[in-house]
Design a protein around this motif. Structure first.
Motif, PDB file in Angstrom:
ATOM      1  N   SER A  46     -13.860  18.438  -9.991  1.00  0.00           N
ATOM      2  CA  SER A  46     -12.842  17.464 -10.394  1.00  0.00           C
ATOM      3  C   SER A  46     -12.088  16.971  -9.169  1.00  0.00           C
ATOM      4  O   SER A  46     -12.031  17.662  -8.140  1.00  0.00           O
ATOM      5  CB  SER A  46     -11.868  18.070 -11.417  1.00  0.00           C
ATOM      6  OG  SER A  46     -11.180  19.169 -10.859  1.00  0.00           O
ATOM      7  N   PHE A  47     -11.497  15.778  -9.292  1.00  0.00           N
ATOM      8  CA  PHE A  47     -10.784  15.146  -8.183  1.00  0.00           C
ATOM      9  C   PHE A  47      -9.616  14.351  -8.756  1.00  0.00           C
ATOM     10  O   PHE A  47      -9.801  13.493  -9.626  1.00  0.00           O
ATOM     11  CB  PHE A  47     -11.726  14.215  -7.406  1.00  0.00           C
ATOM     12  CG  PHE A  47     -11.117  13.579  -6.194  1.00  0.00           C
ATOM     13  CD1 PHE A  47     -10.916  14.307  -5.031  1.00  0.00           C
ATOM     14  CD2 PHE A  47     -10.737  12.239  -6.216  1.00  0.00           C
ATOM     15  CE1 PHE A  47     -10.354  13.708  -3.904  1.00  0.00           C
ATOM     16  CE2 PHE A  47     -10.185  11.634  -5.104  1.00  0.00           C
ATOM     17  CZ  PHE A  47      -9.988  12.375  -3.944  1.00  0.00           C
ATOM     18  N   ASP A  48      -8.388  14.646  -8.288  1.00  0.00           N
ATOM     19  CA  ASP A  48      -7.191  13.971  -8.784  1.00  0.00           C
ATOM     20  C   ASP A  48      -6.969  12.651  -8.054  1.00  0.00           C
ATOM     21  O   ASP A  48      -7.160  12.566  -6.830  1.00  0.00           O
ATOM     22  CB  ASP A  48      -5.962  14.862  -8.614  1.00  0.00           C
ATOM     23  CG  ASP A  48      -6.028  16.106  -9.489  1.00  0.00           C
ATOM     24  OD1 ASP A  48      -6.663  16.033 -10.555  1.00  0.00           O
ATOM     25  OD2 ASP A  48      -5.462  17.150  -9.101  1.00  0.00           O
ATOM     26  N   VAL A  49      -6.546  11.636  -8.802  1.00  0.00           N
ATOM     27  CA  VAL A  49      -6.350  10.288  -8.257  1.00  0.00           C
ATOM     28  C   VAL A  49      -4.921   9.821  -8.543  1.00  0.00           C
ATOM     29  O   VAL A  49      -4.428   9.968  -9.664  1.00  0.00           O
ATOM     30  CB  VAL A  49      -7.349   9.285  -8.880  1.00  0.00           C
ATOM     31  CG1 VAL A  49      -7.136   7.884  -8.314  1.00  0.00           C
ATOM     32  CG2 VAL A  49      -8.780   9.743  -8.643  1.00  0.00           C
ATOM     33  N   ASP A  50      -4.287   9.274  -7.521  1.00  0.00           N
ATOM     34  CA  ASP A  50      -2.982   8.632  -7.666  1.00  0.00           C
ATOM     35  C   ASP A  50      -3.174   7.153  -7.359  1.00  0.00           C
ATOM     36  O   ASP A  50      -3.429   6.766  -6.215  1.00  0.00           O
ATOM     37  CB  ASP A  50      -1.966   9.257  -6.702  1.00  0.00           C
ATOM     38  CG  ASP A  50      -0.576   8.645  -6.830  1.00  0.00           C
ATOM     39  OD1 ASP A  50      -0.412   7.678  -7.605  1.00  0.00           O
ATOM     40  OD2 ASP A  50       0.350   9.126  -6.142  1.00  0.00           O
ATOM     41  N   ALA A  51      -3.070   6.309  -8.373  1.00  0.00           N
ATOM     42  CA  ALA A  51      -3.350   4.874  -8.218  1.00  0.00           C
ATOM     43  C   ALA A  51      -2.093   4.062  -7.914  1.00  0.00           C
ATOM     44  O   ALA A  51      -2.067   2.862  -8.152  1.00  0.00           O
ATOM     45  CB  ALA A  51      -4.031   4.342  -9.476  1.00  0.00           C
ATOM     46  N   SER A  52      -1.066   4.698  -7.349  1.00  0.00           N
ATOM     47  CA  SER A  52       0.177   3.978  -7.067  1.00  0.00           C
ATOM     48  C   SER A  52      -0.035   2.836  -6.069  1.00  0.00           C
ATOM     49  O   SER A  52       0.604   1.789  -6.170  1.00  0.00           O
ATOM     50  CB  SER A  52       1.229   4.951  -6.520  1.00  0.00           C
ATOM     51  OG  SER A  52       1.525   5.947  -7.461  1.00  0.00           O
ATOM     52  N   GLU A  53      -0.932   3.040  -5.097  1.00  0.00           N
ATOM     53  CA  GLU A  53      -1.167   2.028  -4.060  1.00  0.00           C
ATOM     54  C   GLU A  53      -2.437   1.213  -4.315  1.00  0.00           C
ATOM     55  O   GLU A  53      -2.823   0.411  -3.471  1.00  0.00           O
ATOM     56  CB  GLU A  53      -1.251   2.709  -2.687  1.00  0.00           C
ATOM     57  CG  GLU A  53      -0.021   3.527  -2.304  1.00  0.00           C
ATOM     58  CD  GLU A  53       1.225   2.660  -2.212  1.00  0.00           C
ATOM     59  OE1 GLU A  53       1.111   1.494  -1.794  1.00  0.00           O
ATOM     60  OE2 GLU A  53       2.311   3.151  -2.560  1.00  0.00           O
ATOM     61  N   PHE A  54      -3.073   1.431  -5.433  1.00  0.00           N
ATOM     62  CA  PHE A  54      -4.286   0.686  -5.735  1.00  0.00           C
ATOM     63  C   PHE A  54      -3.930  -0.748  -6.137  1.00  0.00           C
ATOM     64  O   PHE A  54      -2.853  -1.007  -6.675  1.00  0.00           O
ATOM     65  CB  PHE A  54      -5.063   1.335  -6.875  1.00  0.00           C
ATOM     66  CG  PHE A  54      -5.855   2.548  -6.469  1.00  0.00           C
ATOM     67  CD1 PHE A  54      -5.419   3.385  -5.457  1.00  0.00           C
ATOM     68  CD2 PHE A  54      -7.041   2.879  -7.113  1.00  0.00           C
ATOM     69  CE1 PHE A  54      -6.136   4.519  -5.093  1.00  0.00           C
ATOM     70  CE2 PHE A  54      -7.762   4.008  -6.762  1.00  0.00           C
ATOM     71  CZ  PHE A  54      -7.309   4.827  -5.749  1.00  0.00           C
ATOM     72  N   LYS A  55      -4.856  -1.640  -5.866  1.00  0.00           N
ATOM     73  CA  LYS A  55      -4.721  -3.024  -6.301  1.00  0.00           C
ATOM     74  C   LYS A  55      -5.646  -3.269  -7.487  1.00  0.00           C
ATOM     75  O   LYS A  55      -6.689  -2.626  -7.608  1.00  0.00           O
ATOM     76  CB  LYS A  55      -5.071  -3.976  -5.154  1.00  0.00           C
ATOM     77  CG  LYS A  55      -4.138  -3.839  -3.954  1.00  0.00           C
ATOM     78  CD  LYS A  55      -4.528  -4.794  -2.839  1.00  0.00           C
ATOM     79  CE  LYS A  55      -3.573  -4.655  -1.654  1.00  0.00           C
ATOM     80  NZ  LYS A  55      -3.926  -5.581  -0.548  1.00  0.00           N
TER      81      LYS A  55
END
Length: 335
Positions: free
Chosen positions: A246-255
């Protein structure tokens, strides 16, 4: 055909797993580095265990597969421990399929009563006849393969005139795989986890890369508009023949864009990929509050109405009353 190993007369399975103890005499017990029994090409297979009795010849390990045979002798340490390993370089080129491992203990006489004669490719029982007796052909023309060969070997060691004992294990070899579970769409600012399954060994590392599908190399003076993430994921034990990652993702800076997820093995050549969408963050919904007007209390009041008194009308007209009064006065004066 499925292989069903009989339990030797000197052994008894005590619990689920592969812990085996002897009713009498030396003991063979071992544990495995994999819980799934499925090994990817390029991952090691390691067996560790205890074998009492300090056999001077050590233990004999048979690994049997279709068109594959490996027989080796391994030592038993002073603390009765032993270890056997098929190295990554050995499993890398193994054909896909089921493999059978037989760990043989020589027991009381210190000899392997069942042994392999490399010159003839046959399995021999040394307790039968002066020069031993051929049990079956294990390699070469007319040899038994895979489960048939393993069953024949176990039956030979289980013979009444053989005091050797053994324990067994099976595993499967398959090409490396790294699967990614469906991710679904997310919005800018979301935090979520990407996960999947793999047949790589627990403890292996995977490189996870998330890149925007519209990302293109640009000059260093230009804004490439890159957004994404990268890191490593450690394989952990799973169930049903596969391990998990598993891999955690933080999409705060995603476009907002379509994103490509790529999972790659670091020590084993394996790749998996999929795509998902990051959308604009939805505006916060307007919160409407119903305003209830203040309740108006109406106090009932009674205002007295002034009474209007209407004088009673005289039955004599006013004019006649005045005239009568004047006549009466005049009469009084004359008198």
């Amino acid at each position: 055909m499925p292989l069903s190993f009989p339990v030797p007369r000197t052994l008894q399975i005590l619990c689920i797993g592969i812990l085996i103890s002897a009713l009498a005499g030396p003991v063979i017990a071992y544990e495995l580095t994999t819980d799934t029994g499925t090994i990817a090409n390029g991952d090691p297979v390691t067996l560790r265990g205890i074998a009492t009795g300090h056999p001077r010849e050590g233990l004999q390990v048979w690994v049997i597969g279709k068109n594959y045979l490996d027989i080796s002798t391994i030592p038993v340490n002073n603390d009765n421990s032993f270890e056997f390993e098929l190295k990554p370089s050995e499993t890398l080129n193994l054909a896909s399929g089921q493999y059978f491992v037989v760990v043989q203990h020589p027991m009381m006489n210190g000899e392997f009563d069942i042994y392999y004669d490399a010159a003839s490719g046959k399995v021999i029982n040394r307790q039968m006849g002066a020069d031993g007796n051929t049990i079956y052909t294990m390699s070469g023309a007319g040899s038994l393969q895979g489960p048939a060969s393993a069953n024949a070997l176990v039956s030979a060691i289980s013979s009444q005139n053989v005091d050797d004992t053994f324990t067994t294990y099976t595993f499967f070899i398959s090409p490396p795989s790294a699967l990614i579970y469906p991710i679904g769409d997310h919005a800018v600012g979301d935090r979520f986890t990407i996960s999947g399954s793999t047949n790589l060994a627990a403890g292996d590392q995977l490189m996870v890369e998330i890149t925007s599908s519209s990302f293109q190399p640009t000059r260093k003076t230009a804004d490439g508009g890159f957004s994404g993430s990268a890191g490593t994921a450690t394989v952990v034990p799973g169930q049903g023949g596969n391990n998990r990652w598993s891999f955690d993702v933080d999409a705060s800076e995603f476009k907002p864009d379509e994103y490509i997820v790529t999972v790659k093995g670091i020590t084993v050549d394996v790749t998996g990929s999929t795509v998902f969408m990051i959308r604009e963050q939805s505006p916060a919904p307007l919160i409407t509050q119903e305003i209830t007007p203040f309740a108006t209390t109406v106090i009932a009041t009674t205002i007295p109405v002034p009474l209007t008194t209407t004088p009673a009308k005289s039955p004599v007209p006013a004019g006649l009353a005045i005239l009568g009064l004047a006549v009466a006065v005049m009469r009084k004066v004359r008198r």
